[in-house]
Design a protein around this motif. Structure first.
Motif, PDB file in Angstrom:
ATOM      1  N   GLY A  24       0.796  -1.222   0.000  1.00 17.57           N
ATOM      2  CA  GLY A  24       0.000   0.000   0.000  1.00 17.57           C
ATOM      3  C   GLY A  24       0.826   1.267   0.000  1.00 17.57           C
ATOM      4  O   GLY A  24       0.340   2.331   0.405  1.00 17.57           O
ATOM      5  N   ILE A  25       2.054   1.174  -0.493  1.00 20.20           N
ATOM      6  CA  ILE A  25       2.966   2.317  -0.523  1.00 20.20           C
ATOM      7  C   ILE A  25       3.041   2.867  -1.943  1.00 20.20           C
ATOM      8  O   ILE A  25       3.108   2.109  -2.909  1.00 20.20           O
ATOM      9  CB  ILE A  25       4.390   1.887  -0.091  1.00 20.20           C
ATOM     10  CG1 ILE A  25       4.374   1.285   1.300  1.00 20.20           C
ATOM     11  CG2 ILE A  25       5.356   3.066  -0.148  1.00 20.20           C
ATOM     12  CD1 ILE A  25       5.686   0.625   1.673  1.00 20.20           C
ATOM     13  N   ARG A  26       3.089   4.169  -2.082  1.00 19.07           N
ATOM     14  CA  ARG A  26       3.295   4.792  -3.387  1.00 19.07           C
ATOM     15  C   ARG A  26       4.656   4.356  -3.933  1.00 19.07           C
ATOM     16  O   ARG A  26       5.661   4.399  -3.220  1.00 19.07           O
ATOM     17  CB  ARG A  26       3.241   6.308  -3.264  1.00 19.07           C
ATOM     18  CG  ARG A  26       3.409   7.028  -4.592  1.00 19.07           C
ATOM     19  CD  ARG A  26       3.226   8.508  -4.406  1.00 19.07           C
ATOM     20  NE  ARG A  26       3.493   9.230  -5.638  1.00 19.07           N
ATOM     21  CZ  ARG A  26       3.441  10.547  -5.731  1.00 19.07           C
ATOM     22  NH1 ARG A  26       3.131  11.291  -4.668  1.00 19.07           N
ATOM     23  NH2 ARG A  26       3.710  11.141  -6.875  1.00 19.07           N
ATOM     24  N   SER A  27       4.666   3.957  -5.202  1.00 24.73           N
ATOM     25  CA  SER A  27       5.906   3.430  -5.777  1.00 24.73           C
ATOM     26  C   SER A  27       6.404   4.278  -6.934  1.00 24.73           C
ATOM     27  O   SER A  27       5.624   4.760  -7.757  1.00 24.73           O
ATOM     28  CB  SER A  27       5.678   1.995  -6.272  1.00 24.73           C
ATOM     29  OG  SER A  27       4.695   1.978  -7.288  1.00 24.73           O
ATOM     30  N   PHE A  28       7.724   4.444  -6.974  1.00 28.97           N
ATOM     31  CA  PHE A  28       8.414   5.077  -8.089  1.00 28.97           C
ATOM     32  C   PHE A  28       9.294   4.023  -8.734  1.00 28.97           C
ATOM     33  O   PHE A  28      10.175   3.459  -8.082  1.00 28.97           O
ATOM     34  CB  PHE A  28       9.312   6.223  -7.612  1.00 28.97           C
ATOM     35  CG  PHE A  28       8.577   7.481  -7.293  1.00 28.97           C
ATOM     36  CD1 PHE A  28       8.519   8.524  -8.215  1.00 28.97           C
ATOM     37  CD2 PHE A  28       7.956   7.645  -6.062  1.00 28.97           C
ATOM     38  CE1 PHE A  28       7.845   9.690  -7.915  1.00 28.97           C
ATOM     39  CE2 PHE A  28       7.284   8.812  -5.753  1.00 28.97           C
ATOM     40  CZ  PHE A  28       7.224   9.841  -6.685  1.00 28.97           C
ATOM     41  N   LEU A  29       9.062   3.779 -10.012  1.00 26.13           N
ATOM     42  CA  LEU A  29       9.951   2.927 -10.790  1.00 26.13           C
ATOM     43  C   LEU A  29      10.932   3.841 -11.501  1.00 26.13           C
ATOM     44  O   LEU A  29      10.525   4.820 -12.135  1.00 26.13           O
ATOM     45  CB  LEU A  29       9.180   2.101 -11.811  1.00 26.13           C
ATOM     46  CG  LEU A  29      10.034   1.222 -12.727  1.00 26.13           C
ATOM     47  CD1 LEU A  29      10.695   0.085 -11.932  1.00 26.13           C
ATOM     48  CD2 LEU A  29       9.189   0.652 -13.862  1.00 26.13           C
ATOM     49  N   VAL A  30      12.225   3.542 -11.371  1.00 25.36           N
ATOM     50  CA  VAL A  30      13.248   4.296 -12.078  1.00 25.36           C
ATOM     51  C   VAL A  30      13.914   3.378 -13.094  1.00 25.36           C
ATOM     52  O   VAL A  30      13.974   2.159 -12.906  1.00 25.36           O
ATOM     53  CB  VAL A  30      14.298   4.903 -11.118  1.00 25.36           C
ATOM     54  CG1 VAL A  30      13.637   5.882 -10.155  1.00 25.36           C
ATOM     55  CG2 VAL A  30      15.052   3.830 -10.354  1.00 25.36           C
ATOM     56  N   LYS A  31      14.402   3.965 -14.160  1.00 22.49           N
ATOM     57  CA  LYS A  31      15.130   3.183 -15.148  1.00 22.49           C
ATOM     58  C   LYS A  31      16.466   2.771 -14.539  1.00 22.49           C
ATOM     59  O   LYS A  31      17.087   3.547 -13.792  1.00 22.49           O
ATOM     60  CB  LYS A  31      15.346   4.006 -16.409  1.00 22.49           C
ATOM     61  CG  LYS A  31      14.041   4.288 -17.133  1.00 22.49           C
ATOM     62  CD  LYS A  31      14.249   5.119 -18.378  1.00 22.49           C
ATOM     63  CE  LYS A  31      12.895   5.387 -19.029  1.00 22.49           C
ATOM     64  NZ  LYS A  31      13.007   6.320 -20.164  1.00 22.49           N
TER      65      LYS A  31
END
Length: 166
Positions: free
Chosen positions: A129-136
């Motif tokens: 339930g955590i906001r996720s950031f995908l980075v290259k």
């Protein structure tokens, strides 16, 4: 079905995330993967990683490293950046995401996760339930099991981008 792997945000680099804006939005904790998120795979903390983590601490963020790597790798990185860590985290299991938030004194409503892999980092954050950031990924050199997963990630990212209208 694939949406369970979609990140909340997809950016080129950890270093382009607007952490000031996240702080204004009420976020107070940042969980980071290490390899290919903060530094190239297997490398020690460089000046850019050290400066980012110091900046975040000065802003008022609590930070924690959460990695599937073994203790020696994660501890040596920690010694350079001086933030709490969890090694051998078994991402995407929820247990250590929750433990990291407990260590930081944050919760699912004010914590973000930053990582470079969909099936471990992003999926685990979403399950928790955590906001996720995908980075290259910072560098293409990776372990073979990660290289193989990247092919599947490309399929998921194709549908993610199509759903987002990109």
């Amino acid at each position: 079905m694939l949406a369970r792997f979609y990140p909340d945000d997809y950016v080129d680099s950890t270093y382009e995330i607007d952490f000031e804006e996240l702080y204004k939005e009420g976020y107070r904790g940042v969980l980071f993967d290490i390899d290919n998120t903060l530094v190239p795979h297997g490398k020690q903390a460089d000046n850019r990683a050290k400066e980012l983590l110091l900046k975040l601490k000065k802003m008022g963020f609590s930070c924690c490293l959460i990695s599937n790597n073994k203790l020696d790798r994660v501890k040596s990185f920690h010694e350079d950046v001086k933030v709490p860590y969890i090694e051998d985290a078994h991402k995407p299991q929820r247990k250590n995401y929750l433990k990291a938030m407990e260590m930081m004194g944050t919760d699912t409503g004010n914590t973000v996760f930053v990582g470079d892999q969909l099936f471990t980092d992003v999926f685990g954050a979403k399950r928790t339930g955590i906001r996720s950031f995908l980075v290259k990924p910072i560098h293409p050199k990776e372990e073979i099991q990660i290289v193989l997963k990247r092919y599947l990630e490309k399929i998921v990212l194709f549908f993610y981008k199509r759903a987002k209208g990109r």
